[in-house]
Design an enzyme around this catalytic site. Sequence first.
Site, mmCIF file in Angstrom:
data_model
loop_
_atom_site.group_PDB
_atom_site.id
_atom_site.type_symbol
_atom_site.label_atom_id
_atom_site.label_comp_id
_atom_site.label_asym_id
_atom_site.label_seq_id
_atom_site.Cartn_x
_atom_site.Cartn_y
_atom_site.Cartn_z
ATOM 1 N N CYS A 183 -0.795 3.837 -6.532
ATOM 2 C CA CYS A 183 -1.670 3.206 -5.533
ATOM 3 C C CYS A 183 -1.901 1.790 -6.030
ATOM 4 O O CYS A 183 -2.126 1.579 -7.228
ATOM 5 C CB CYS A 183 -2.989 3.968 -5.426
ATOM 6 S SG CYS A 183 -4.298 3.076 -4.542
ATOM 7 N N CYS A 224 0.872 -1.179 0.000
ATOM 8 C CA CYS A 224 0.000 0.000 0.000
ATOM 9 C C CYS A 224 0.904 1.222 0.000
ATOM 10 O O CYS A 224 1.693 1.415 0.938
ATOM 11 C CB CYS A 224 -0.863 -0.032 1.262
ATOM 12 S SG CYS A 224 -1.933 1.392 1.481
#
Length: 258
Positions: A185, A74
């Site tokens: 992302c 992440c």
Amino acid sequence: MENREPIGVFDSGVGGISVLRELVKLMPNENYLYLGDSKYAPYGTKSLEEVRKLTIQNVEKLLGKGAKSIVVACNTATSAAVAVLRQKYPDLPLVGIEPAIKPAVLHNPGGKVVVMATPMTLRQEKFQKLMSRYESQAQIVPLPCPGLMEFVERGDLDGDDLQKYLTELLWDFREEKIDAIVLGCTHYPFARKMISKVAGAEVAIFDGGNGTAREMKRRLEEAGLLSDSEDRGTVGFFNSRDTREELELCRFLFERGD
Ligand code: DGL
């Protein structure tokens, strides 16, 4: 039987499965535990303190299940908390993911490189430093994408609403030439086809999944922790939103072939 403990991988939701896929491709004989924190997603619009707290909880859960190393799959959690994690677990092989600006710039010197990421990732000093390292070699344009990860969390990877969202997001660039887009992302690689359709097929798209997997392999090698198994390993999925639909979405994204 050596080093068969799993590699722990986590994300705020299902996005980190894009990194998990790269890990499995590179090290198919390892076992994996994937933890998605979908109940508390998105992270990208939360406060720094909240993201740090959630990130530490995720690491603790994976260590509690016997993980030998951790991949922070992440970008948001990495930018907010990787320094804290390194301090808290100095001996743990731990790798975070960051936007793949370096390869994008090296392949497009002097070009325009748009970095799509969560508002939090782009606000952090870690990102500002990364960007300043390459600013003299290309025009780097950060593009916050609040709301984009939610499409992937819903399993909506090619619907009209996603196309509309992306068309509006990229509207300001319609008359300028973009050379490359960085998917900063881990959810966004699942929307890659639609991003490419909206941005134009000539725009090169980069993500950090493969680089992160290679870094994990290096770290495990260094620590003497690579599995000695010759068989294909297992992949276990956990999600804080513990429903059948959620786990089905995890499997679907993991097995999706593109
Ligand atoms: N997958 C995440 C990332 O790489 C975060 C999405 C979010 O929780 O906002 O940044």
